[in-house]
Design an enzyme around this catalytic site. Structure first.
Site, PDB file in Angstrom:
ATOM      1  N   ASP A  45      -1.494 112.940 -21.525  1.00 13.64           N
ATOM      2  CA  ASP A  45      -2.504 113.703 -21.573  1.00 13.64           C
ATOM      3  C   ASP A  45      -3.631 112.289 -21.024  1.00 13.64           C
ATOM      4  O   ASP A  45      -3.481 111.347 -21.080  1.00 13.64           O
ATOM      5  CB  ASP A  45      -2.882 114.558 -23.132  1.00 13.64           C
ATOM      6  CG  ASP A  45      -4.953 113.797 -23.481  1.00 13.64           C
ATOM      7  OD1 ASP A  45      -5.777 115.194 -22.131  1.00 13.64           O
ATOM      8  OD2 ASP A  45      -5.181 113.700 -23.737  1.00 13.64           O
ATOM      9  N   ASP A  73      -3.518 114.366 -28.135  1.00 15.77           N
ATOM     10  CA  ASP A  73      -4.735 114.802 -29.053  1.00 15.77           C
ATOM     11  C   ASP A  73      -5.134 115.205 -29.479  1.00 15.77           C
ATOM     12  O   ASP A  73      -6.021 115.384 -30.448  1.00 15.77           O
ATOM     13  CB  ASP A  73      -5.198 113.232 -28.892  1.00 15.77           C
ATOM     14  CG  ASP A  73      -6.652 113.668 -28.068  1.00 15.77           C
ATOM     15  OD1 ASP A  73      -5.902 113.918 -26.199  1.00 15.77           O
ATOM     16  OD2 ASP A  73      -8.124 113.609 -27.690  1.00 15.77           O
ATOM     17  N   ASP A 115      -7.231 111.797 -21.795  1.00 18.08           N
ATOM     18  CA  ASP A 115      -8.875 111.019 -22.414  1.00 18.08           C
ATOM     19  C   ASP A 115      -8.709 111.746 -24.485  1.00 18.08           C
ATOM     20  O   ASP A 115      -8.148 112.517 -24.355  1.00 18.08           O
ATOM     21  CB  ASP A 115     -10.503 112.322 -22.145  1.00 18.08           C
ATOM     22  CG  ASP A 115     -10.477 112.150 -21.589  1.00 18.08           C
ATOM     23  OD1 ASP A 115     -11.511 111.132 -20.721  1.00 18.08           O
ATOM     24  OD2 ASP A 115     -10.551 113.067 -20.135  1.00 18.08           O
TER      25      ASP A 115
END
Length: 241
Positions: A15, A193, A17
């Site tokens: 991922d 996240d 961001d």
């Protein structure tokens, strides 16, 4: 905790961001830490090309921030995929939100100073990082809006609500990437996240690989970057703890 597949058999899917880059007050304010592009490029070479960024952002944004360091990129939560640097972007046949939804979203952010509308290729997000008290009001308004038409769903993320079409997610992105060389036949590791990353983690585990949440394993994006850097230097996975 999941076990890391052997380095020589692994594919690494990351991922962006909140994982590779720190979260920022606005989407355009993110920056890439010094040396991260070189780290990713070194890992991609060591993994025989099997490294990708999988993000909700457009592929063009990843290119602007990372150049060709990752090679493969899945953007728009799997709605757009480029299997290798220089390849054409393949897009899943997904609907775009009706224009009046975007007009309503504009009205919503004007009603909540500090809120921000982020337009995406086939969806949009309302950020409330600078207007935290607007969280529930925005959700209620978006729930009402989505009730007027099928084909879209509302997803929570870090200080934002995202409206996106049904039919693609980070799990489907992992599945699509793993069908082709240099990923085919390898065991995927997905690191993310957020709630939207859990589809990617589940798909990686389903394929015999591993899925890791940043907060549980690395603490924060700096911990992810440190682990990636050490792994690139070793040419093997650094210890996770």
């Amino acid at each position: 905790m999941d076990h890391l597949p052997p380095f020589s058999r692994a594919a690494l899917l990351l991922d962006m961001d909140g994982t590779l880059v720190d979260l920022a007050p606005t989407p355009d304010a993110v920056s890439v830490a010094p040396g991260l592009r070189d780290t990713l490029a070194a890992l991609r070479q060591a993994l025989s090309g099997a490294l990708a960024i999988v993000t909700g952002r457009p592929i063009e944004t990843v290119d602007r921030l990372f150049g060709d360091a990752p090679g493969a990129v899945a953007g728009e939560h799997g709605g757009a995929i480029r299997h290798a640097a220089g390849d054409p972007i393949e897009r899943v046949d997904l609907p775009s939100p009706p224009p009046h939804w975007l007009a309503e979203a504009e009205t919503l952010v004007r009603s909540h100073p500090g809120a921000l509308l982020e337009r995406k290729a086939r969806g949009f997000a309302l950020h409330y990082r600078a207007a935290p008290n607007a969280r529930d009001a925005l959700r209620v308004a978006l729930d009402r809006l989505l009730g007027t038409g099928p084909g879209f769903e509302l997803h929570p993320a870090h200080m934002l609500w995202e409206v996106r079409p049904l039919g693609a997610d980070k799990g489907s992105a992992v599945a699509a990437l793993m069908q082709r060389c240099p990923f085919a036949g390898r065991l995927p590791i997905f690191i993310g996240d957020d709630v939207t990353d859990e589809d990617g983690m589940r798909e990686a585990r389903r394929r015999g690989g591993a899925g890791y949440r940043v907060d549980a394993v690395f603490r924060d994006p700096d911990g992810v970057r440190s682990w990636l850097r050490r792994s690139a230097e070793l040419g093997d996975w650094a210890p996770l703890s």
